[in-house]
Design an enzyme around this catalytic site. Structure first.
Site, PDB file in Angstrom:
ATOM      1  N   HIS A  72     -16.865 -11.726 -34.640  1.00 45.14           N
ATOM      2  CA  HIS A  72     -17.800 -12.852 -34.719  1.00 45.14           C
ATOM      3  C   HIS A  72     -17.731 -13.479 -36.104  1.00 45.14           C
ATOM      4  O   HIS A  72     -17.900 -12.797 -37.099  1.00 45.14           O
ATOM      5  CB  HIS A  72     -19.233 -12.376 -34.439  1.00 45.14           C
ATOM      6  CG  HIS A  72     -19.526 -12.233 -32.975  1.00 45.14           C
ATOM      7  ND1 HIS A  72     -20.788 -12.383 -32.454  1.00 45.14           N
ATOM      8  CD2 HIS A  72     -18.711 -11.967 -31.920  1.00 45.14           C
ATOM      9  CE1 HIS A  72     -20.735 -12.222 -31.132  1.00 45.14           C
ATOM     10  NE2 HIS A  72     -19.491 -11.951 -30.782  1.00 45.14           N
ATOM     11  N   TYR A 201     -30.630 -15.155 -33.820  1.00 44.79           N
ATOM     12  CA  TYR A 201     -31.854 -14.576 -34.395  1.00 44.79           C
ATOM     13  C   TYR A 201     -32.965 -15.618 -34.253  1.00 44.79           C
ATOM     14  O   TYR A 201     -32.815 -16.753 -34.694  1.00 44.79           O
ATOM     15  CB  TYR A 201     -31.647 -14.242 -35.872  1.00 44.79           C
ATOM     16  CG  TYR A 201     -30.804 -13.011 -36.103  1.00 44.79           C
ATOM     17  CD1 TYR A 201     -29.410 -13.074 -36.086  1.00 44.79           C
ATOM     18  CD2 TYR A 201     -31.389 -11.767 -36.334  1.00 44.79           C
ATOM     19  CE1 TYR A 201     -28.626 -11.947 -36.291  1.00 44.79           C
ATOM     20  CE2 TYR A 201     -30.608 -10.627 -36.555  1.00 44.79           C
ATOM     21  CZ  TYR A 201     -29.244 -10.734 -36.524  1.00 44.79           C
ATOM     22  OH  TYR A 201     -28.475  -9.607 -36.721  1.00 44.79           O
ATOM     23  N   PRO A 293     -33.752  -2.801 -38.167  1.00 44.20           N
ATOM     24  CA  PRO A 293     -32.438  -3.238 -37.659  1.00 44.20           C
ATOM     25  C   PRO A 293     -32.169  -4.739 -37.782  1.00 44.20           C
ATOM     26  O   PRO A 293     -31.096  -5.196 -37.456  1.00 44.20           O
ATOM     27  CB  PRO A 293     -32.465  -2.807 -36.194  1.00 44.20           C
ATOM     28  CG  PRO A 293     -33.877  -2.540 -35.865  1.00 44.20           C
ATOM     29  CD  PRO A 293     -34.587  -2.221 -37.120  1.00 44.20           C
ATOM     30  N   LYS A 297     -27.865  -3.162 -40.519  1.00 44.87           N
ATOM     31  CA  LYS A 297     -27.319  -2.392 -41.638  1.00 44.87           C
ATOM     32  C   LYS A 297     -27.261  -0.890 -41.400  1.00 44.87           C
ATOM     33  O   LYS A 297     -26.523  -0.180 -42.090  1.00 44.87           O
ATOM     34  CB  LYS A 297     -28.168  -2.657 -42.897  1.00 44.87           C
ATOM     35  CG  LYS A 297     -28.056  -4.058 -43.414  1.00 44.87           C
ATOM     36  CD  LYS A 297     -26.704  -4.318 -44.049  1.00 44.87           C
ATOM     37  CE  LYS A 297     -26.408  -5.806 -44.156  1.00 44.87           C
ATOM     38  NZ  LYS A 297     -25.103  -6.154 -43.604  1.00 44.87           N
ATOM     39  N   TYR A 385     -25.082 -10.333 -44.876  1.00 47.26           N
ATOM     40  CA  TYR A 385     -24.933  -9.962 -43.464  1.00 47.26           C
ATOM     41  C   TYR A 385     -23.567  -9.310 -43.203  1.00 47.26           C
ATOM     42  O   TYR A 385     -23.481  -8.311 -42.492  1.00 47.26           O
ATOM     43  CB  TYR A 385     -25.091 -11.195 -42.573  1.00 47.26           C
ATOM     44  CG  TYR A 385     -25.294 -10.839 -41.101  1.00 47.26           C
ATOM     45  CD1 TYR A 385     -24.212 -10.783 -40.224  1.00 47.26           C
ATOM     46  CD2 TYR A 385     -26.553 -10.514 -40.605  1.00 47.26           C
ATOM     47  CE1 TYR A 385     -24.377 -10.434 -38.895  1.00 47.26           C
ATOM     48  CE2 TYR A 385     -26.736 -10.170 -39.271  1.00 47.26           C
ATOM     49  CZ  TYR A 385     -25.640 -10.134 -38.430  1.00 47.26           C
ATOM     50  OH  TYR A 385     -25.812  -9.762 -37.106  1.00 47.26           O
TER      51      TYR A 385
HETATM   52  P1  FAS Z   1     -28.298   9.678 -35.993  1.00 47.61           P
HETATM   53  O1  FAS Z   1     -29.780   9.802 -35.901  1.00 47.61           O
HETATM   54  O2  FAS Z   1     -27.586   8.715 -35.122  1.00 47.61           O
HETATM   55  O3  FAS Z   1     -27.626  11.119 -35.684  1.00 47.61           O
HETATM   56  C1  FAS Z   1     -28.204  12.307 -36.196  1.00 47.61           C
HETATM   57  C2  FAS Z   1     -27.781  13.451 -35.279  1.00 47.61           C
HETATM   58  O4  FAS Z   1     -28.320  14.657 -35.813  1.00 47.61           O
HETATM   59  C3  FAS Z   1     -28.357  13.279 -33.881  1.00 47.61           C
HETATM   60  O5  FAS Z   1     -27.338  13.434 -32.917  1.00 47.61           O
HETATM   61  C4  FAS Z   1     -29.403  14.396 -33.771  1.00 47.61           C
HETATM   62  O6  FAS Z   1     -29.460  14.955 -32.467  1.00 47.61           O
HETATM   63  C5  FAS Z   1     -28.849  15.431 -34.751  1.00 47.61           C
HETATM   64  N1  FAS Z   1     -29.877  16.316 -35.290  1.00 47.61           N
HETATM   65  C6  FAS Z   1     -31.149  16.019 -35.629  1.00 47.61           C
HETATM   66  N2  FAS Z   1     -31.775  17.130 -36.090  1.00 47.61           N
HETATM   67  C7  FAS Z   1     -30.867  18.135 -36.046  1.00 47.61           C
HETATM   68  C8  FAS Z   1     -30.905  19.512 -36.389  1.00 47.61           C
HETATM   69  N3  FAS Z   1     -32.015  20.075 -36.865  1.00 47.61           N
HETATM   70  N4  FAS Z   1     -29.790  20.251 -36.200  1.00 47.61           N
HETATM   71  C9  FAS Z   1     -28.647  19.684 -35.714  1.00 47.61           C
HETATM   72  N5  FAS Z   1     -28.542  18.382 -35.367  1.00 47.61           N
HETATM   73  C10 FAS Z   1     -29.650  17.627 -35.535  1.00 47.61           C
HETATM   74  N6  FAS Z   1     -28.693   0.349 -36.651  1.00 47.61           N
HETATM   75  C11 FAS Z   1     -28.120  -0.866 -36.621  1.00 47.61           C
HETATM   76  O7  FAS Z   1     -27.292  -1.170 -37.470  1.00 47.61           O
HETATM   77  N7  FAS Z   1     -28.471  -1.775 -35.639  1.00 47.61           N
HETATM   78  C12 FAS Z   1     -29.373  -1.454 -34.654  1.00 47.61           C
HETATM   79  O8  FAS Z   1     -29.669  -2.254 -33.784  1.00 47.61           O
HETATM   80  C13 FAS Z   1     -29.982  -0.187 -34.639  1.00 47.61           C
HETATM   81  N8  FAS Z   1     -30.870   0.166 -33.658  1.00 47.61           N
HETATM   82  C14 FAS Z   1     -31.455   1.418 -33.696  1.00 47.61           C
HETATM   83  C15 FAS Z   1     -32.374   1.835 -32.717  1.00 47.61           C
HETATM   84  C16 FAS Z   1     -32.977   3.098 -32.784  1.00 47.61           C
HETATM   85  C17 FAS Z   1     -33.961   3.535 -31.709  1.00 47.61           C
HETATM   86  C18 FAS Z   1     -32.670   3.975 -33.830  1.00 47.61           C
HETATM   87  C19 FAS Z   1     -33.334   5.338 -33.940  1.00 47.61           C
HETATM   88  C20 FAS Z   1     -31.752   3.587 -34.804  1.00 47.61           C
HETATM   89  C21 FAS Z   1     -31.131   2.308 -34.738  1.00 47.61           C
HETATM   90  N9  FAS Z   1     -30.194   1.895 -35.689  1.00 47.61           N
HETATM   91  C22 FAS Z   1     -29.607   0.677 -35.680  1.00 47.61           C
HETATM   92  C23 FAS Z   1     -29.812   2.763 -36.732  1.00 47.61           C
HETATM   93  C24 FAS Z   1     -28.804   3.726 -36.161  1.00 47.61           C
HETATM   94  O9  FAS Z   1     -27.739   3.012 -35.618  1.00 47.61           O
HETATM   95  C25 FAS Z   1     -28.434   4.647 -37.270  1.00 47.61           C
HETATM   96  O10 FAS Z   1     -28.155   3.943 -38.460  1.00 47.61           O
HETATM   97  C26 FAS Z   1     -27.278   5.531 -36.912  1.00 47.61           C
HETATM   98  O11 FAS Z   1     -27.580   6.178 -35.711  1.00 47.61           O
HETATM   99  C27 FAS Z   1     -27.092   6.496 -38.078  1.00 47.61           C
HETATM  100  O12 FAS Z   1     -26.283   7.503 -37.648  1.00 47.61           O
HETATM  101  P2  FAS Z   1     -26.557   8.995 -38.153  1.00 47.61           P
HETATM  102  O13 FAS Z   1     -26.796   8.979 -39.614  1.00 47.61           O
HETATM  103  O14 FAS Z   1     -25.439   9.801 -37.585  1.00 47.61           O
HETATM  104  O15 FAS Z   1     -27.952   9.423 -37.510  1.00 47.61           O
HETATM  105  C1  PHB Z   2     -27.430  -4.954 -31.579  1.00 52.83           C
HETATM  106  O1  PHB Z   2     -26.534  -5.572 -30.971  1.00 52.83           O
HETATM  107  O2  PHB Z   2     -27.905  -3.870 -31.158  1.00 52.83           O
HETATM  108  C2  PHB Z   2     -27.967  -5.518 -32.870  1.00 52.83           C
HETATM  109  C3  PHB Z   2     -27.335  -6.602 -33.441  1.00 52.83           C
HETATM  110  C4  PHB Z   2     -27.841  -7.132 -34.622  1.00 52.83           C
HETATM  111  C5  PHB Z   2     -28.965  -6.570 -35.196  1.00 52.83           C
HETATM  112  C6  PHB Z   2     -29.602  -5.467 -34.611  1.00 52.83           C
HETATM  113  C7  PHB Z   2     -29.105  -4.952 -33.431  1.00 52.83           C
HETATM  114  O3  PHB Z   2     -29.473  -7.091 -36.338  1.00 52.83           O
END
Ligand code: FAS
Ligand code: PHB
Length: 397
Positions: A72, A201, A293, A297, A385
């Site tokens: 994009h 957005y 989000p 980032k 961005y």
């Molecule tokens: P994660 O949380 O993905 O992974 C951590 C892992 O550790 C999990 O699999 C968990 O099961 C495991 N774990 C936890 N406790 C443990 C323990 N005690 N022992 C062993 N394992 C354990 N980012 C964006 O850029 N755009 C978005 O739109 C966006 N939407 C999101 C929506 C939600 C609901 C959430 C929660 C996050 C969102 N994020 C978004 C952020 C997300 O993408 C994170 O930045 C990304 O998952 C980070 O990855 P990890 O650091 O691996 O953490």
């Molecule tokens: C998504 O596609 O999940 C998404 C894209 C842009 C954002 C947040 C989430 O800023």
């Protein structure tokens, strides 16, 4: 069991670190609390910065991403009933972002790890980290009713916001900064063609909305909702009706609705832990920080933490130098705070806050109007961005 790096958490951070360390000939074991299917079932991020794309290539798992990911070159901002395009590519001298779901990135990393026969313990219970303030840390866990122990040189805390690693750091050694936003994002995934070829957005009088996508046939939408909302209260029809109310006429005409394949509400917070290193234990990704989000980032910040940690660990083993691990926290936090600031600023600009006075939305529209009509205003959005360069600000130190 003994390994060089014990990675707690098998999400994108843990998997990417494991893959990069493997490419460098460094042994690592991943200990994950849930099943691999459960990890893959989480619908989260969708936008990759060039730094993350490059890291996936460096890890040797970028083939499907390049084949299926959508490049994009711009995003659209919709406010006051009008759309304004931010030409990311032109404003940043050729940089873009890629639409490639976190689920797919995680799947690519999982498959590569499994193909290489690298050790991953899924459904590990009661994971604990020990003696990370010494040179012989270890991790314990229970699996199938048996207690297990992994002796290692380093522990990588890749266990997300609710993990055990940050929680195990001595309270006297840690400072946590947090801002919780008074609303959430209701996300919906549907196998329908996206309403627009680029992300939109939306700042509307009814609240924020985001039109994103996963492919030419799969769309991802978000609505700002009160924290008191429950996802089961939102029927698909109610979601589509509300989204239409927040879009412009063109959006309402072009929107293709359909049954949701996933629907969830995510809370929004800004959160940073300082420092990110505790002896031989390092926090990376959501274990160390959370961003709203809005700026896309979260996943990208996790990727750069992992890069800095990988580089530091390789330097330790290859050059017998601790300079990288000593500098890990400082290097990550510079980038983290810049991304936190942009995500907070963009969230403040695009959302309706409860108890906002009428004048606040006038300020927001005036700021958006200024930014969209100012070359420097557009550039500041674009360069943040697409992701600031890894060495941003270094020359000024
Ligand atoms: P994660 O949380 O993905 O992974 C951590 C892992 O550790 C999990 O699999 C968990 O099961 C495991 N774990 C936890 N406790 C443990 C323990 N005690 N022992 C062993 N394992 C354990 N980012 C964006 O850029 N755009 C978005 O739109 C966006 N939407 C999101 C929506 C939600 C609901 C959430 C929660 C996050 C969102 N994020 C978004 C952020 C997300 O993408 C994170 O930045 C990304 O998952 C980070 O990855 P990890 O650091 O691996 O953490
Ligand atoms: C998504 O596609 O999940 C998404 C894209 C842009 C954002 C947040 C989430 O800023």
């Amino acid at each position: 069991m003994r390994t060089q790096v014990a990675i707690v958490g098998g999400g994108p951070s843990g998997l990417l670190l494991g893959q990069l360390l493997h490419k460098a000939g460094i042994d690592a074991v991943i200990v994950e609390r849930v099943s691999g299917d459960y990890v893959l079932g989480r619908i989260r991020a969708g936008i990759l910065e060039q730094v993350s794309i490059d890291l996936m290539d460096e890890a040797g798992v970028g083939a499907r991403m390049h084949k299926e990911g959508l490049v994009h070159e711009g995003i659209e901002m919709l406010f006051g009933g009008e759309r304004h395009r931010v030409d990311l590519n032109k404003l940043t001298g050729g940089k873009n972002v890629m639409v490639y779901g976190q689920t797919e990135l995680t799947r690519d990393l999982m498959e590569a790890r499994s193909a290489a026969g690298l050790p991953t313990v899924y459904e590990a219970q009661n994971v604990r980290v020990h003696e990370f303030d010494s040179t012989h840390p270890y991790v314990t866990y229970e699996k199938n009713g048996k207690s297990e122990r992994i002796d290692c040189d380093f522990i990588a805390g890749c266990d997300g916001f609710h993990g055990v690693c940050r929680a195990s750091a001595p309270r006297s050694a840690i400072k946590e900064y947090e801002k919780v936003y008074p609303f959430g994002w209701l996300g919906l995934l549907a196998d329908t063609p996206p309403v627009n070829h680029e992300l939109i957005y939306v700042n509307s009088p009814r609240g924020f909305a985001l039109c994103s996508q996963r492919s030419a046939t799969r769309s991802r939408y978000y609505l700002q909702v009160p924290l008191t909302d429950k996802v089961e209260e939102w029927t698909d029809d109610a979601f589509w009706q509300e989204l239409k109310l927040r879009l412009d006429d063109k959006g309402r005409r072009d929107l293709v609705t359909g049954p949701s394949i996933e629907k969830s509400i995510a809370p929004l917070r800004s959160f940073v832990t300082e420092p990110l290193r505790f002896g031989r234990m390092f926090l990376a990704g959501d274990a160390g920080h959370i961003v709203p989000p809005t700026g896309a980032k979260g996943l990208n910040l996790a990727a750069t933490d992992v890069k800095f940690l990988h580089d530091a660990i390789v330097e330790f083993y290859k050059d017998k130098s601790e300079a990288g691990i000593d500098d890990y926290s400082r290097k990550c936090l510079g980038r983290i705070w810049r991304a936190e600031r942009f995500s907070w600023w963009f969230t403040q600009l695009m959302h309706r806050f409860p108890h906002d006075e009428a004048i606040t939305s006038k300020f927001q529209n005036a700021e958006l109007d200024y930014l969209m009509n100012s070359e420097s205003g557009l550039k500041t959005i674009a360069e943040n961005y697409v992701g600031l360069p890894l060495d941003f600000g270094a020359s000024k130190r």
